[in-house]
Design a protein around this motif. Structure first.
Motif: not given
Length: 340
Positions: A112-124, A137-149
């Motif tokens: 039910x949240x948001x996922x960001x995935x770094x598909x590049x070869x550099x830090x985002x 970092x490259x190849x990593x992903x972050x998931x957090x709730x839409x109501x984060x914070x």
């Protein structure tokens, strides 16, 4: 249309291999992107892609018949918008709709949240709603709730990321990484939760981080009192051994000064008791040194602090004193027979 299908269609479109119906889809997509109709200056990545595409388009115009020129001119008119779209889409990949099987395995927050995935070869770099900075970092992903914070700050990390957390005593910052959880109020730290590893690493750069194992089973109590846990301070690391359900505390590979450069420059000693030197090292790096004060009471040292890393500095000191050192449970242990 999925992102993969869109990328394939766009590629064939720029190669002039699409059908009339597919051309209409591209045109329809372009019409819904008003930001690409404005004048934008592509960044370095966009410029690189742009040069390649413009070169291919010019060759197509010069070597195709007159009836193709009209079509190619129209293509060139939207090429810049396409270039910017490709660059933007390459930064973060949104997940496809989860399958029924995936629904059962992915964390509830991911569904039910948001996922960001770094598909590049550099830090985002990502700035969260609370102002905290995440370097993904490259190849990593972050998931957090839409109501984060809004009520809490909670995320799920797959891969590796650096966190510089905005302090908020009322909203602890919680990161779930595999079978480990890190909880802070405001600090900077790095987490590595590799896909091909059962172990998770947490390195602390500043502040304090509470690290504990996730509960093993759904029916297990939410209390962390019965689970392995540690408190980390700057330059300390913890490694979670999944198979053993155990946390191993140590010192980071390259400890950094925890005091200002001006304070470091004042740390200079001439024939000073070794106790003063060790106290200075503890202050400079925030790490504890254990040694026999009685045995080493006659030891003196002339030294100063510079850009040498901690391991080299300790090696030099111990060599001059005929001593040795080792890292044990995030502490520096000095062994010596005394000084004559």
């Amino acid at each position: 249309m999925t992102q993969k299908e869109f990328n394939e269609l766009s590629k064939r479109y720029l190669e002039g291999k699409t059908t009339a119906e597919e051309d209409r889809k591209i045109q329809a997509w372009y019409d819904t992107q008003p930001e690409f109709h404005q004048h934008n200056t592509p960044d370095e990545a966009a410029q690189t892609i742009g040069k390649r595409i413009w070169s291919n388009l010019r060759q197509a115009v010069y070597h195709n018949s007159t009836d193709r020129i009209t079509r190619m001119t129209w293509i060139m008119g939207i090429a810049v918008g396409m270039i910017l779209a490709f660059v933007w889409l390459s930064q973060f990949e949104l997940p496809p709709p989860p399958t029924e099987a995936a629904d059962q395995t992915r964390p509830a927050v991911a569904q039910r949240g948001i996922e960001l995935k770094n598909t590049t070869f550099s830090d985002q770099k990502i700035t969260l709603a609370d102002g905290s900075l995440v370097v993904l970092k490259p190849g990593s992903s972050l998931v957090y709730n839409k109501n984060f914070n809004k009520t809490k700050r909670e995320l799920h990390l797959h891969g590796e990321a650096f966190f510089d957390v905005t302090k908020n005593p009322h909203k602890p910052f919680i990161v779930h990484a595999g079978k480990l959880t890190a909880e802070v109020l405001g600090t900077s730290f790095n987490i590595k939760n590799a896909e091909d590893s059962k172990n998770v690493l947490v390195d602390v750069l500043s502040g304090k981080v509470s690290v504990y194992a996730e509960k093993k089973a759904p029916n297990e109590s939410n209390s962390t009192s019965d689970r392995p846990s540690v408190i980390l301070t700057p330059n300390q690391r913890v490694k979670y051994l999944s198979d053993e359900n155990r946390l191993v505390k140590s010192i980071v590979e390259a400890p950094k000064f925890v005091i200002s450069k001006a304070e470091v420059e004042k740390l200079s000693f001439v024939d000073a008791p070794i106790a003063q030197v060790f106290d200075a090292i503890e202050t400079a790096y925030g790490l504890e040194i254990i040694y026999d004060e009685v045995v080493m009471s006659d030891c003196t040292m002339t030294t100063s602090f510079d850009d040498e890393n901690l391991h080299d500095k300790l090696s030099i000191i111990c060599k001059l004193l005929g001593a040795s050192f080792k890292m044990v449970d995030a502490q520096i242990v000095i062994s010596s027979n005394g000084c004559q």
